[in-house]
Design an enzyme around this catalytic site. Structure first.
Site, PDB file in Angstrom:
ATOM      1  N   HIS A 317      -3.244   4.308  -2.443  1.00  6.54           N
ATOM      2  CA  HIS A 317      -4.958   3.651  -1.675  1.00  6.54           C
ATOM      3  C   HIS A 317      -5.766   4.211  -3.277  1.00  6.54           C
ATOM      4  CE1 HIS A 317      -9.236   3.334  -0.899  1.00  6.54           C
ATOM      5  NE2 HIS A 317      -8.831   2.539   0.660  1.00  6.54           N
ATOM      6  N   ASP A 375      -4.507   1.809   7.521  1.00  8.35           N
ATOM      7  CA  ASP A 375      -3.432   0.229   7.475  1.00  8.35           C
ATOM      8  C   ASP A 375      -1.679   1.003   8.374  1.00  8.35           C
ATOM      9  OD1 ASP A 375      -4.933  -0.931   5.301  1.00  8.35           O
ATOM     10  OD2 ASP A 375      -4.735  -1.828   7.445  1.00  8.35           O
TER      11      ASP A 375
HETATM   12  C1  SDX Z   1      -7.411  -1.106   2.327  1.00 11.47           C
HETATM   13  O1  SDX Z   1     -10.350  -0.710  -1.136  1.00 11.47           O
HETATM   14  C2  SDX Z   1     -10.576  -0.260   0.221  1.00 11.47           C
HETATM   15  O2  SDX Z   1     -10.904   0.606   0.490  1.00 11.47           O
HETATM   16  C3  SDX Z   1      -9.597  -0.288   0.401  1.00 11.47           C
HETATM   17  C4  SDX Z   1      -8.936   0.017   2.299  1.00 11.47           C
HETATM   18  C5  SDX Z   1     -10.849  -0.786   2.744  1.00 11.47           C
HETATM   19  O3  SDX Z   1     -10.779   0.550   3.605  1.00 11.47           O
HETATM   20  O4  SDX Z   1     -11.447  -1.825   2.506  1.00 11.47           O
HETATM   21  O5  SDX Z   1      -9.403   1.419   2.395  1.00 11.47           O
HETATM   22  C6  SDX Z   1      -8.387  -1.273   3.371  1.00 11.47           C
HETATM   23  O6  SDX Z   1      -6.962  -2.252   1.680  1.00 11.47           O
HETATM   24  C7  SDX Z   1      -6.219  -0.187   2.612  1.00 11.47           C
HETATM   25  C8  SDX Z   1      -5.033   0.068   1.563  1.00 11.47           C
HETATM   26  C9  SDX Z   1      -4.258  -0.968   2.314  1.00 11.47           C
HETATM   27  N1  SDX Z   1      -2.588  -1.661   1.221  1.00 11.47           N
HETATM   28  C10 SDX Z   1      -1.884  -1.405   1.681  1.00 11.47           C
HETATM   29  O7  SDX Z   1      -1.354  -0.210   2.204  1.00 11.47           O
HETATM   30  C11 SDX Z   1      -0.320  -2.083   0.658  1.00 11.47           C
HETATM   31  C12 SDX Z   1       0.339  -1.019   0.363  1.00 11.47           C
HETATM   32  N2  SDX Z   1      -0.755  -0.555  -1.172  1.00 11.47           N
HETATM   33  C13 SDX Z   1      -0.276  -0.847  -2.869  1.00 11.47           C
HETATM   34  O8  SDX Z   1      -0.241  -2.118  -2.564  1.00 11.47           O
HETATM   35  C14 SDX Z   1      -1.816  -0.217  -3.203  1.00 11.47           C
HETATM   36  O9  SDX Z   1      -1.180   1.941  -2.608  1.00 11.47           O
HETATM   37  C15 SDX Z   1      -2.832  -0.061  -3.401  1.00 11.47           C
HETATM   38  C16 SDX Z   1      -2.709  -1.484  -3.356  1.00 11.47           C
HETATM   39  C17 SDX Z   1      -3.824   0.057  -2.273  1.00 11.47           C
HETATM   40  C18 SDX Z   1      -3.694   0.722  -3.897  1.00 11.47           C
HETATM   41  O10 SDX Z   1      -3.083  -0.057  -5.350  1.00 11.47           O
HETATM   42  P1  SDX Z   1      -3.032   0.761  -6.904  1.00 11.47           P
HETATM   43  O11 SDX Z   1      -4.815   1.370  -6.925  1.00 11.47           O
HETATM   44  O12 SDX Z   1      -2.719  -0.351  -8.092  1.00 11.47           O
HETATM   45  O13 SDX Z   1      -2.404   2.385  -6.701  1.00 11.47           O
HETATM   46  P2  SDX Z   1      -2.177   3.234  -7.395  1.00 11.47           P
HETATM   47  O14 SDX Z   1      -3.144   3.213  -8.724  1.00 11.47           O
HETATM   48  O15 SDX Z   1      -2.677   4.425  -6.777  1.00 11.47           O
HETATM   49  O16 SDX Z   1      -0.586   3.648  -7.499  1.00 11.47           O
HETATM   50  C19 SDX Z   1      -0.441   4.418  -8.537  1.00 11.47           C
HETATM   51  C20 SDX Z   1       1.585   4.074  -8.817  1.00 11.47           C
HETATM   52  C21 SDX Z   1       1.755   3.058  -9.107  1.00 11.47           C
HETATM   53  O17 SDX Z   1       2.727   3.233  -9.974  1.00 11.47           O
HETATM   54  P3  SDX Z   1       3.474   3.408 -11.663  1.00 11.47           P
HETATM   55  O18 SDX Z   1       2.637   2.357 -11.957  1.00 11.47           O
HETATM   56  O19 SDX Z   1       1.736   4.797 -11.579  1.00 11.47           O
HETATM   57  O20 SDX Z   1       4.562   3.742 -12.075  1.00 11.47           O
HETATM   58  O21 SDX Z   1       2.005   4.845  -7.231  1.00 11.47           O
HETATM   59  C22 SDX Z   1       2.720   2.897  -6.787  1.00 11.47           C
HETATM   60  C23 SDX Z   1       2.016   1.717  -8.175  1.00 11.47           C
HETATM   61  O22 SDX Z   1       3.398   1.433  -8.520  1.00 11.47           O
HETATM   62  N3  SDX Z   1       2.385   2.594  -5.554  1.00 11.47           N
HETATM   63  C24 SDX Z   1       2.733   3.162  -4.754  1.00 11.47           C
HETATM   64  C25 SDX Z   1       2.329   2.012  -3.234  1.00 11.47           C
HETATM   65  N4  SDX Z   1       0.973   2.895  -3.902  1.00 11.47           N
HETATM   66  C26 SDX Z   1       1.397   2.355  -5.176  1.00 11.47           C
HETATM   67  N5  SDX Z   1       4.416   3.058  -4.702  1.00 11.47           N
HETATM   68  C27 SDX Z   1       5.260   2.666  -3.011  1.00 11.47           C
HETATM   69  N6  SDX Z   1       4.751   2.097  -2.734  1.00 11.47           N
HETATM   70  C28 SDX Z   1       3.009   1.923  -2.518  1.00 11.47           C
HETATM   71  N7  SDX Z   1       2.442   1.386  -1.406  1.00 11.47           N
END
Ligand code: SDX
Length: 441
Positions: A317, A375
């Site tokens: 998140h 989710d």
């Molecule tokens: C919702 O904004 C909100 O409030 C949204 C929401 C709402 O109520 O409106 O809460 C609803 O959208 C919840 C999120 C649902 N999405 C998913 O579950 C999709 C999977 N999650 C990822 O796509 C991701 O975690 C995000 C999009 C949710 C967040 O993306 P960020 O901000 O880029 O994540 P981050 O910066 O915290 O990532 C840190 C690291 C990264 O690696 P590095 O670049 O540091 O090497 O963690 C990795 C990311 O690549 N990472 C993941 C991951 N999520 C982040 N690696 C594997 N699996 C994942 N799910």
């Protein structure tokens, strides 16, 4: 600059921040919130320094002040108008939470009765909307239908699109909240080729929605109260969430003076993305693809592999770097629904539980603070309730509509409100002269 995120510092003014650019120091005001991080005001930066700030994805940028929702991502805290989500999910009902988000206070019994009665009596859509639906292919994704049909509401309700009139803003707000379940159920019925079921005023919001989804003319339909309560709680959990992508979309659209029906349609489009509201549908498809517990390690390995763009849907998140408090309530609701339906732990739930167990113990996820978000559990709960996967994000949109509208209303009432117009870091070609095609190399 002392930051006191835990101790309410409302009222006291922290010392100004200072920034030195090209040897010149400028002072920037710092705003102290009720709770949460202090906020450095950069609104005069360009005027004073001819510099922009740069923050792709707005990871460090507040685009507004708001009194509606507060998240502490490190502590896994979510408050609606100051009330913890766990307490509201346990003790409130979605219609009461709608009143709270829109008006800022919990309603008295008379206020609630009046509000609930208003919402119950705006649930029908204009009869011509039925013909509007026939323009869609039957296999259209329900979210595509929602983008179109919600935007089309502004073609039917001209008497509540003047956003400068507070009375019309209230009527439009009530109409959108009331009609979203009706349109969502119509999108589903159209998708499966069944006749539309009209709403009923004698049913509460969640029961009415379930009945419009699942009733068929050939049989009577009795609402399962456990499922209705579960749906109501799912709506509460998804109602609002600060300035997430879709809410920011609604605010930006509304800042130009667009009518609320069009703004909510824009929010629906943004929510559809798999990184945002589309994650519940994507998470369920991921669990189905994994299929069995013994395949979980293979997918966890893929999610950790930097050369693989694969991500675990339902994990991580932008704000929560701790457990999403909504996921805990969602997990509990999943078990209540399974028990009520006599559905023992399904293969999907076993895969979900194993995936969570492995991820929460894995250094990659621990180091990157990736926890299950709402989710992760909403998909398996909705599947158990008989909601088709393609409708998961539609449900999210139905619930989030009150949040979008509350945020839009707050923006419209904000005396500082102006059209949103971000700037950019331009890295394109410098000025150059046009070359006629015959003279190009
Ligand atoms: C919702 O904004 C909100 O409030 C949204 C929401 C709402 O109520 O409106 O809460 C609803 O959208 C919840 C999120 C649902 N999405 C998913 O579950 C999709 C999977 N999650 C990822 O796509 C991701 O975690 C995000 C999009 C949710 C967040 O993306 P960020 O901000 O880029 O994540 P981050 O910066 O915290 O990532 C840190 C690291 C990264 O690696 P590095 O670049 O540091 O090497 O963690 C990795 C990311 O690549 N990472 C993941 C991951 N999520 C982040 N690696 C594997 N699996 C994942 N799910």
């Amino acid at each position: 600059m002392t930051n006191s995120p835990d101790n309410p510092g409302a009222g006291d003014t922290p010392p100004a921040a200072s920034l030195v650019i090209d040897g010149k120091e400028i002072k920037l005001d710092v705003h102290r919130p009720t709770i949460g991080p202090d906020v450095v005001d950069v609104s005069k930066l360009y005027k004073e320094t001819r510099h922009f700030t740069y923050d792709p994805g707005f990871t460090s940028t507040a685009n507004c002040s708001s009194k509606i929702t507060y998240i502490d991502g490190d502590k896994g805290v979510l408050l609606y108008r100051g009330y913890p989500i766990e307490q509201l999910a346990e003790s409130s009902r979605f219609m009461e939470v709608c009143y709270l988000l829109l008006n800022g206070e919990l309603p008295s019994s008379d206020e609630f009765a009046d509000f609930d009665n208003t919402i119950r009596h705006h649930t029908m859509v204009h009869e011509q909307m039925n013909r509007f639906f026939t323009g869609f292919r039957r296999d259209a994704h329900p979210m595509a239908i929602m983008c179109g049909s919600v935007g089309a509401l502004s073609a039917f309700y001209h008497d509540s699109t003047d956003i400068t009139d507070p009375k019309q803003r209230v009527i439009a707000s009530h109409r959108i909240i009331s009609k979203m379940p009706t349109l969502a159920a119509m999108a589903y019925k159209y998708h499966v080729g069944q006749p539309f079921i009209y709403p009923r005023n004698d049913l509460d919001y969640s029961s009415n929605f379930l009945r419009m989804l699942f009733k068929v003319p050939t049989a009577s339909y009795k609402v399962n109260q456990v499922l209705s309560r579960a749906m109501d709680r799912i709506f509460i959990l998804h109602a609002d969430h600060e300035q997430n992508a879709s809410t920011s979309t609604v605010r930006l659209a509304g800042s130009s003076g667009a009518n609320p029906f069009a703004c909510v349609a824009a929010g629906i489009a943004s929510l559809w993305g798999p990184s945002h509201g589309g994650a519940n549908e994507a998470a369920l498809k991921m669990l189905e693809e994994i299929g069995t517990v013994d395949r979980v390690p293979e997918y966890v390995a893929r999610a950790k592999d930097k050369s693989d763009a694969y991500r675990l849907m339902g994990f991580g998140h932008r704000v929560y770097k701790n457990y999403d408090p909504r996921a805990r309530v969602m997990q509990q609701t999943a078990h209540e629904v399974f028990d009520a339906l006599g559905v023992r732990e399904t293969p999907l739930l076993k895969v979900a539980m194993e995936l969570e167990r492995i991820a929460l113990g894995d250094d990659y996820f621990i180091e990157k603070k990736l926890y299950p978000n709402i989710d992760f559990y909403s998909g398996i709960t909705l599947r158990a309730m008989g909601i088709p996967t393609s409708m998961f994000t539609v449900l999210f949109a139905v619930a989030r509509t009150v949040g979008w509208i509350a945020q839009w209303k707050e923006m419209m009432e904000d005396p500082e409100q102006k059209i949103g117009r971000p700037r950019q870091l331009y890295i394109g070609a410098p000025k150059r002269d046009y070359v006629p095609i015959g003279e190009r190399s």
